[in-house]
Design an enzyme around this catalytic site. Structure first.
Site, PDB file in Angstrom:
ATOM      1  N   CYS A  59       0.810  -1.210   0.000  1.00 17.50           N
ATOM      2  CA  CYS A  59       0.000   0.000   0.000  1.00 17.50           C
ATOM      3  C   CYS A  59       0.848   1.267   0.000  1.00 17.50           C
ATOM      4  O   CYS A  59       0.337   2.355  -0.231  1.00 17.50           O
ATOM      5  CB  CYS A  59      -0.934   0.004   1.205  1.00 17.50           C
ATOM      6  N   HIS A  88      -9.475   2.735  -1.568  1.00 17.48           N
ATOM      7  CA  HIS A  88      -8.040   2.513  -1.442  1.00 17.48           C
ATOM      8  C   HIS A  88      -7.547   1.510  -2.479  1.00 17.48           C
ATOM      9  O   HIS A  88      -7.416   0.333  -2.198  1.00 17.48           O
ATOM     10  CB  HIS A  88      -7.760   2.013  -0.008  1.00 17.48           C
ATOM     11  N   CYS A 131       0.507   3.243   5.981  1.00 15.79           N
ATOM     12  CA  CYS A 131       0.860   1.912   6.451  1.00 15.79           C
ATOM     13  C   CYS A 131       0.702   0.923   5.304  1.00 15.79           C
ATOM     14  O   CYS A 131       0.026   1.196   4.334  1.00 15.79           O
ATOM     15  CB  CYS A 131      -0.038   1.501   7.606  1.00 15.79           C
TER      16      CYS A 131
END
Lengths: 450, 462, 333
Positions: free
Chosen positions: B114, B413, B448
């Site tokens: 990510c 996301h 993160c």
């Protein structure tokens, strides 16, 4: 992308059949490609006796453009164009020989040929005979244009304020009318004044008259806006492509196709003009050209019109232009060349389009009023009124209506977006500075309207 | 508050404060010119048949259009995808070739789960700072809808063996070893390879350890949706997003959500933790306070100040510095998504800053509780002492400065695309703030990532 | 538990019987017959006798055979593909160093050979693997020449029957100071009693709390075990006990579905510890409720509270059933 009917009647069996049946046979129009000759054949320059010096001057200019110029009608030519100079004719009878000479060569005007009259505008001081002569030219040209066949067009230059026939803007207009750039402009008389001292002819005969200019096009994501951006870029301009954020995908395509920048902006925003100016100045050093192309349709009979339908059309098509122009003028942008998209609906009116008609007629109105304001800073403001243009929008019109729209003009077909773009590019070119406050119709001499 | 129970009381691994020299000197600035992304879309919807490279190319093309980079030879284009098909081995370069940029623009793929987008940004910024390139694009793209599907290992090995076999007999022999069960395709998993726990389950453990309440998570989720909606309505994204496939806004954002609606959702993660002896916890993580699987792509244009000036391009912000970190999550010593908690103190120490020095704090909302555990950890004296090697609590962040224009809970996301979204947003935020106040503004970015990774960065107005 | 030469069973000395090769496995991999992988590996293993010729319960006094099997000169040159298959299956990193669980697999046929002897007093089938303790004293690599020994010892009571230890050792070929590896597998035979009628003793297995009352720790991992888990481990280990192979065959022995090999779960846990275990370690496991396949096992593999090594436990979260627990503690090499 000539329409399928036009393709059908121009080839093979379709051609034979349509001839026998007497169906309309629209021509395949010649369109501009950089590097092509200006006309499809030699240019015959005629005039009445008194206008001969002016005609000579025009012929000289044509020679400078390396055009094959003739002064006598002969039988051996397929004429690319006939230029009829009547600037000094004072009495109706003065023009007889000249117009009949035109008639004698009409059958030998080549497909996609041109007839261009050069005359003077009526003024308040004209004596009756002079006024009759000058007025008569307009009726003559409009009628003649309807007699032309095979993609040939007739247009007139109407000199104002004592402009010479070979003045910069007159020649620029002549060049536009002679060229394939004006393919769908027919039966039009364009008033042309003397260009300001600042206007230069140097770019007139080049392929990139807009080199170094920064142009803003609103509504650039799709439709005619794409062609306007492409044509501006083709002629050398750096293009700022503007459209609403929701249209960003098409806007990106346009901007990347023309090597310009994309500005996602709703033109109805209060600060749209300021933001356009900010973008143009910071990214390209300024702005020279604004094309108000963004427009929407919300067709409804007035009896059924909802407030938001009326208001949206006025806001986008009209109010935004006023606001942007005001902000640009307030910022003191010099030499600004504005072209607004009007419409034949703004001239002739259209059922179900009271809102649209208001907005487009409003555009014509504000263009006249804006012209002198811009002129103070060395600029111009004009409008282009497209007739039936083959676009994504007109493709959705019901077939019969669409066919009527297409055929109800001297050229018996719809125009292409690029035809509108060519007219705009002409109007914003430096040499066209003498054209100000005018509405140029790009309609194939539509039967609608004045 | 010290609700966290560590499995192993003793701190392990290096976590001393300032490790590097104060503020890297002797290098020039890397500035953020702007960004462009496509609207993010929930998996399986608008971009159902869009590939990673199509989405990245679209984002890149929008960037090129915004800044007039047609035909421009940029220093480098760097990006990646987390879920990437093997045919996309040179995805970013292929996107460049399919774009309006000069075909002489180099490119490479990188991937850090990510954090891919932010790591790409760090990479481009560092090259610019070192003078190796003058301009570059960083970004990322990810699709769940068009994710690659692999064959099982036995089938793959048999096919490869058959391909390598020299004789027909050899090929048949290799293929004969395939069993029916081997034919079942493998879909990409978001489970941590080393633990078999999904990211959500990992975070559920961290959430339970830190005692983060359901209400706090739902409130954060609501704020994300409200902030993102307001940002869209205000036109904030007009010059950061280009529509794609007819989608003009992020389609996950729910302008009409409420605490009541969020409270009505059933927990999806951590359901098995309720019986734990260690931290008996009712499950709190729902689809509402966790990010959905999303498709999308983003890009950021970075340059040297000189290059931006020479190209008459605006400068939003300076990319000041960055720090990555990783945590030992495999045996439960630290939460999977806690690496940024470790990175930020090191980053700030090196730059002589504290949390109070930031006008904006952008913490990637992998889950609402990720943000909340991050904040809780920085406020916890014992944790900061034992795990971060700090003398006391690292500090608090004013909630009004966190994710002010929404974040991943609302936007969605698409793994590798999130970094670019946040960097461009943060850059524009500091530029706007600086223009309003006439004073420098600063943003902290924290992302993160799977594998116990984290990337963080400082962005400052110019 | 220091590795020693097999000495006594019930006080008497063991007779060492040297076999020419490892049963079943002998030479097979060494000959490279299994070079093409897992399936071949499974096929190549012999079908070990699954039904022992054991005495019926209560059929006289129970006594373990006083014999220890020994195989010398065990070549491992050809074991690389088999080792690779094993490592993939239990999530060990690929290496030419054998994990402790692999040596268990290597010695397993010899240990089984002890249990299928005619004088072995308990039935192989139906015996329950209670626990396992391994001391892995140092790296054993592909190519090492080894000696493998196996015997049964320590017959003792259990509250539900009797339990015995199957001991296997791996030595450098020709002996050495001590075994490289020593594994003690404790089995329960239900329904048997020692002749002296001694009371049920401590059985060493984890306490079996009633279902739903045990409180697990926070997991550090989760295993999704497919229906073929037992078949896959059976193929690699040679342990083709029907209770592991299919639901049908498991039902015959009273299980609702196939169950995972205990040693498979323990090997996964060992792999999970990773490099931290070092080259020498003590690896123990106590088995609780069986893992039904397919199934999900929550595991916690965590550093031990005292700071030495790791503890691990695996459980069924919804039903709060403990499947296994154990430890991995580094040894001074």
């Amino acid at each position: 992308m000539t329409d399928s009917y036009t393709r059908l009647v121009n080839a093979g069996l379709g051609k034979t059949l349509s001839k026998r049946l007497g169906l309309p046979r629209p021509a395949v129009l010649r369109r501009y490609r950089p590097g092509d000759p200006l006309t499809v054949g030699p240019v015959l320059v005629l005039s009445d006796a008194a206008s001969k010096p002016e005609a000579d001057a025009v012929a000289q200019a044509l020679l400078r453009w390396e055009v094959d110029v003739r002064r006598e009608p002969t039988d051996d030519a397929r004429w690319g164009a006939v230029v009829l100079v009547l600037t000094e004719a004072a009495r109706p009878t003065d023009v007889s020989d000249a117009v009949l000479a035109v008639g004698s060569v009409l059958r030998r005007v080549a497909p996609n040929g041109r007839v261009v009259t050069v005359s003077r505008a009526l003024t308040d001081d004209d004596p009756p005979e002079l006024a009759a002569t000058r007025g008569g030219v307009e009726g003559f040209l409009r009628s003649l244009a309807k007699e032309l066949r095979a993609g040939a067009t007739g247009n007139g230059i109407v000199l104002t304020d004592g402009a010479a026939a070979d003045s910069t803007s007159a020649l620029a207009t002549l060049r536009f009318f002679l060229s394939a750039r004006s393919a769908f402009v027919d039966g039009q008389l364009l008033p042309v004044g003397p260009a300001d001292a600042g206007a230069d002819e140097s770019g007139t005969a080049t392929d990139r008259p807009l080199a170094g200019k920064v142009a803003v096009v609103t509504g650039a994501a799709r439709g005619i806006g794409v062609d306007i951006a492409k044509t501006l870029a083709r002629d050398g301009a750096t293009v700022v492509c503007v459209d609403v954020p929701a249209a960003g995908e098409g806007l990106t395509r346009t901007a990347n196709a023309v090597g310009g920048t994309a500005l996602q902006l709703d033109v109805t925003a209060d600060d749209a003009g300021t933001r356009i100016l900010e973008h143009a100045r910071s990214r390209h050093g300024g702005v020279d050209i604004v094309v108000h192309n963004a427009g929407i349709l919300r067709d409804k009979l007035l009896a059924n019109m909802k407030p938001q339908q009326w208001d949206a059309v006025i806001a986008v098509n009209l109010a935004s232009q006023l606001r942007i122009n005001a902000q640009l003028l307030e910022a003191g942008v010099e030499g600004l060349r504005i072209v607004s998209l009007a419409s034949i609906a703004g001239i002739a009116g259209n059922r179900g389009q009271t809102n649209y008609g208001f907005s487009k007629a409003g555009v014509i109105g504000h263009t006249r009023a804006t012209a002198p304001l811009v002129a103070r800073l060395g600029g111009t403001a004009n409008a282009v009124a497209p007739g039936f243009i083959e676009t994504e929008m007109t493709r959705t019109i019901p077939t019969v209506t669409r066919e009527l729209g297409r055929r109800a003009s001297s050229l018996q077909q719809g125009g292409l977006p690029v035809d509108v773009a060519e007219a705009i590019v002409f109007l914003v070119s430096p040499a066209a500075a003498g054209v100000n406050g005018e509405v140029l119709r790009v309609c194939g001499q539509s039967w609608l309207g004045r | 508050m010290a609700t966290r129970k560590t499995t192993n009381g003793a701190p392990r691994g290096a976590s001393s404060g300032a490790t590097g020299s104060a503020r890297t000197t002797g290098v020039r600035d890397a500035v953020i010119v702007g960004g462009n992304r496509i609207p993010f879309s929930r998996a399986g919807k608008r971009y159902a048949d869009a590939s990673n490279s199509e989405m990245f190319t679209a984002a890149l093309e929008g960037l090129v259009a915004r800044f007039g980079l047609q035909g421009e030879r940029l220093g480098e284009v760097v990006g990646g995808a987390v879920l990437k098909h093997s045919r996309d081995f040179n995805m970013i370069r292929e996107s460049v070739l399919g774009s309006s940029l000069s075909p002489q623009t180099p490119a490479f793929d990188l991937q850090q789960a990510c954090a891919t987008g932010l790591e790409a940004t760090i990479n481009v910024a560092n090259k610019i700072r070192l003078g190796q390139i003058d301009s570059g694009v960083a970004g990322g793209t990810d699709t769940i809808s068009d994710a690659p599907i692999a064959v099982s290992d036995p089938l793959r090995r048999a096919l490869l063996a058959a391909q390598h076999a020299k004789t027909l007999q050899g090929r048949l022999k290799a293929l004969a070893q395939v069993r029916p069960g081997d034919l079942k395709p493998l879909t990409p998993a978001t489970d941590e390879p080393r633990t078999g726990l999904s990211m959500g389950e990992h975070q559920a453990i961290t959430t339970a350890r830190w005692g983060i309440s359901r209400e706090a998570q739902d409130e954060l989720a609501l704020a994300s949706h409200q902030n993102l909606t307001a940002a869209w309505d205000s036109g904030f994204f007009d010059d950061l997003v280009t529509p794609f496939r007819g989608l003009t806004r992020d389609d996950n954002v729910r302008a009409d959500t409420s605490l009541e609606k969020l409270a009505s959702l059933k927990p999806v993660f951590g359901k098995s933790l309720a019986t734990s002896a260690e931290v008996p916890a009712v499950p709190t993580m729902t689809a509402g306070n966790s990010t959905p699987l999303t498709d999308g792509a983003s890009t950021v244009l970075l340059a040297s100040t000189d290059w931006a000036q020479a190209h008459d391009l605006p400068v939003l912000a300076r990319f000041v510095d960055a720090e990555t970190a990783a945590v030992d999550f495999v045996h439960g010593h630290e939460g999977l998504l806690m690496a940024p908690v470790h990175a930020v103190p090191r980053l700030l120490a090196r730059n002589g800053l504290t949390l109070a020095d930031f006008d904006f704090v952008e913490i990637h909302e992998a889950f609402a509780s990720t943000v909340l555990t991050t904040l809780a950890a920085w406020e916890d004296a014992d944790y900061c002492k034992n795990e971060l090697g700090l003398p006391g609590p690292f500090g608090s962040v004013d909630r009004a400065r966190i994710n002010v224009n929404g974040s991943s809970l609302a936007a969605g996301h698409p793994f590798a695309a999130t970094g670019g979204r946040i960097v461009a947003t943060a850059a524009k935020l500091v530029a706007q703030r600086a223009a309003e106040t006439g004073k420098p503004a600063r943003a902290l970015v924290s992302v993160c990532a799977a594998g116990g990774l984290g990337a963080t960065a400082i962005i400052e107005s110019v | 538990m220091t590795a020693t030469r097999p000495a006594t069973v019930a006080g008497g000395p063991l007779r060492i019987e040297t076999l020419p090769s490892l049963p079943g496995l002998a030479g097979l991999y060494a000959r490279g017959a299994a070079a093409s992988g897992r399936i071949a590996a499974g096929r190549a293993l012999p079908h070990l006798p699954v039904v022992g010729t054991a005495l019926e319960p209560g059929d006289g006094p129970l006594a373990l055979p006083d014999v220890a099997y020994r195989v010398s000169g065990v070549e491992t040159d050809g074991l690389a593909p088999h080792l690779r298959d094993y490592q993939r299956l239990v999530h060990e990193p690929a290496s030419d160093t054998m994990p402790a669980g692999y040596l268990h697999v290597l010695a397993f046929p010899l240990a089984t050979a002890v249990m299928v002897r005619g004088d072995f007093p308990l039935p192989l089938l139906g015996m329950v693997h209670l626990s396992n303790a391994v001391e892995h004293r140092g790296p054993v690599r592909v190519g090492d020449l080894l000696e493998v020994r196996a015997w049964a010892e320590n017959l003792r009571p259990h509250r539900r029957g009797v339990q015995i230890d199957l001991v296997a050792e791996v030595w450098p070929d020709g002996g050495g100071e001590r075994a490289l590896w020593r594994g003690v597998s404790t089995y329960l035979a239900k329904g048997f009693h020692l002749p002296d009628g001694s009371p049920s003793g401590v059985d060493g297995s984890p306490e079996r709390a009633p279902s739903g009352t045990w409180a697990p720790p926070l997991p550090t991992g989760r295993w999704a075990l497919g229906p073929g888990t037992g078949r896959a481990y059976g193929a690699v280990s040679g342990d083709r006990n029907p209770i592991h192979l299919s639901a049908l065959s498991a039902k015959a022995f009273g299980y609702p579905r196939a169950i995972a090999h205990g040693m498979y779960t323990a090997a996964r846990a060992l792999a999970d510890v990773g490099n931290a275990r070092g080259d020498a370690y003590r690896w123990t496991v106590h088995f609780g409720r069986p893992v039904l396949l397919p199934g999900t096992v929550d595991v916690a593999v965590t550093p031990a509270e005292d700071g030495t090594g790791f503890r691990y436990v695996g459980w069924n979260a919804p039903r709060r059933l403990k499947h296994f627990e154990g430890g991995v503690v580094p040894l001074d090499a």
